[in-house]
Design a protein around this motif. Structure first.
Motif, short mmCIF file in Angstrom:
data_model
loop_
_atom_site.label_atom_id
_atom_site.label_comp_id
_atom_site.label_asym_id
_atom_site.label_seq_id
_atom_site.Cartn_x
_atom_site.Cartn_y
_atom_site.Cartn_z
N GLU A 16 0.88 -1.17 0.00
CA GLU A 16 0.00 0.00 0.00
C GLU A 16 0.92 1.21 0.00
N LYS A 17 0.83 2.01 -1.07
CA LYS A 17 1.77 3.11 -1.29
C LYS A 17 3.17 2.52 -1.35
N ASN A 18 4.09 3.00 -0.54
CA ASN A 18 5.46 2.48 -0.53
C ASN A 18 5.72 1.57 0.66
N GLN A 19 4.68 1.11 1.29
CA GLN A 19 4.80 0.30 2.50
C GLN A 19 4.39 -1.14 2.21
N ILE A 20 5.15 -2.08 2.75
CA ILE A 20 4.79 -3.50 2.66
C ILE A 20 4.35 -3.95 4.04
N TYR A 21 3.15 -4.52 4.12
CA TYR A 21 2.61 -5.04 5.36
C TYR A 21 2.67 -6.56 5.32
N HIS A 22 3.33 -7.16 6.30
CA HIS A 22 3.42 -8.61 6.40
C HIS A 22 2.27 -9.06 7.30
N LEU A 23 1.20 -9.51 6.67
CA LEU A 23 -0.01 -9.86 7.41
C LEU A 23 -0.03 -11.34 7.74
N LYS A 24 -0.54 -11.62 8.92
CA LYS A 24 -0.78 -12.99 9.34
C LYS A 24 -2.28 -13.15 9.58
N LYS A 25 -2.71 -14.37 9.67
CA LYS A 25 -4.11 -14.65 9.92
C LYS A 25 -4.60 -13.88 11.14
N GLY A 26 -5.70 -13.13 10.96
CA GLY A 26 -6.29 -12.37 12.05
C GLY A 26 -5.86 -10.92 12.11
N ASP A 27 -4.82 -10.53 11.35
CA ASP A 27 -4.38 -9.13 11.35
C ASP A 27 -5.44 -8.24 10.72
N LEU A 28 -5.41 -6.98 11.11
CA LEU A 28 -6.28 -5.97 10.51
C LEU A 28 -5.39 -4.90 9.87
N LEU A 29 -5.82 -4.40 8.73
CA LEU A 29 -5.13 -3.30 8.07
C LEU A 29 -6.17 -2.26 7.74
N LEU A 30 -6.02 -1.07 8.30
CA LEU A 30 -6.97 0.01 8.05
C LEU A 30 -6.29 1.08 7.20
N PHE A 31 -6.99 1.52 6.17
CA PHE A 31 -6.47 2.61 5.36
C PHE A 31 -7.61 3.38 4.73
N SER A 32 -7.28 4.55 4.22
CA SER A 32 -8.28 5.46 3.68
C SER A 32 -8.81 4.99 2.33
N PRO A 33 -9.94 5.57 1.93
CA PRO A 33 -10.53 5.20 0.64
C PRO A 33 -9.61 5.56 -0.51
N ASN A 34 -9.82 4.88 -1.62
CA ASN A 34 -9.07 5.12 -2.85
C ASN A 34 -7.57 4.90 -2.70
N THR A 35 -7.16 4.14 -1.71
CA THR A 35 -5.75 3.82 -1.52
C THR A 35 -5.43 2.58 -2.33
N LEU A 36 -4.51 2.73 -3.26
CA LEU A 36 -4.10 1.60 -4.08
C LEU A 36 -3.35 0.59 -3.22
N HIS A 37 -3.73 -0.65 -3.30
CA HIS A 37 -3.07 -1.72 -2.56
C HIS A 37 -3.22 -3.01 -3.34
N TYR A 38 -2.29 -3.93 -3.10
CA TYR A 38 -2.35 -5.22 -3.79
C TYR A 38 -1.50 -6.23 -3.03
#
Length: 161
Positions: A16-38
């Motif tokens: 998301e943007k220039n940040q990489i989030y290492h998610l595990k089962k049960g994690d939450l990621l909150l971000f604003s609308p129209n934020t490109l992520h993949y």
């Protein structure tokens, strides 16, 4: 819209943007609308699939909750300051949120008598639980399991008007 991602699969990386989030089962990621992520890395064992819950809430819907209690906006205040917010609740809190999301999906998929009231109630509980997890886990009581915190006094969250 406000967005929350709750991965149901372990070892997922979301960019998301220039940040990489290492998610595990049960994690939450909150971000604003129209934020490109993949997803950039899906470390999924053969025979399994990638699952996640993406929760979108329109500004007008969220505002109705904020109008009732300004502290509901705490999670988005924090996420806005940081750009995004990656939360790793303990297993108990994660299971509870997952259960609430499934109930919300079910209620929305099978409308019945008083469905609107039930959906409103579930949304309110989801918002309160996420706010409490953020408030306690990330800022004040990092070593205290969030499941033990759900019944504490939250008067210190109240803002003076």
């Amino acid at each position: 819209m406000k967005r929350t991602i709750d991965p149901l699969t372990d070892n997922v990386e979301i960019v998301e943007k220039n940040q990489i989030y290492h998610l595990k089962k049960g994690d939450l990621l909150l971000f604003s609308p129209n934020t490109l992520h993949y997803p950039s890395k899906l470390d999924i064992p053969e025979g399994q699939t990638y699952h996640r819950i993406v929760f979108w809430c329109s500004q007008s819907c969220f505002q109705k909750f904020v109008d009732r209690d300004i502290d509901i906006n705490y999670m988005w205040d924090v996420a806005s300051r940081l750009g995004s917010l990656h939360i790793r609740p303990d297993a108990g809190a994660s299971k509870l949120l997952y259960s609430l999301f499934l109930r919300l999906i079910d209620e929305n998929s099978h409308p019945d008598l008083l469905s609107h009231s039930m959906i409103t109630s579930l949304l309110g509980e989801i918002f309160v639980r996420i706010n409490r997890i953020i408030f306690h886990t990330n800022f004040f009581l990092q070593n205290t399991p969030t499941t033990e915190l759900f019944n504490l006094d939250y008067s210190r969250l109240c803002r003076v008007k």
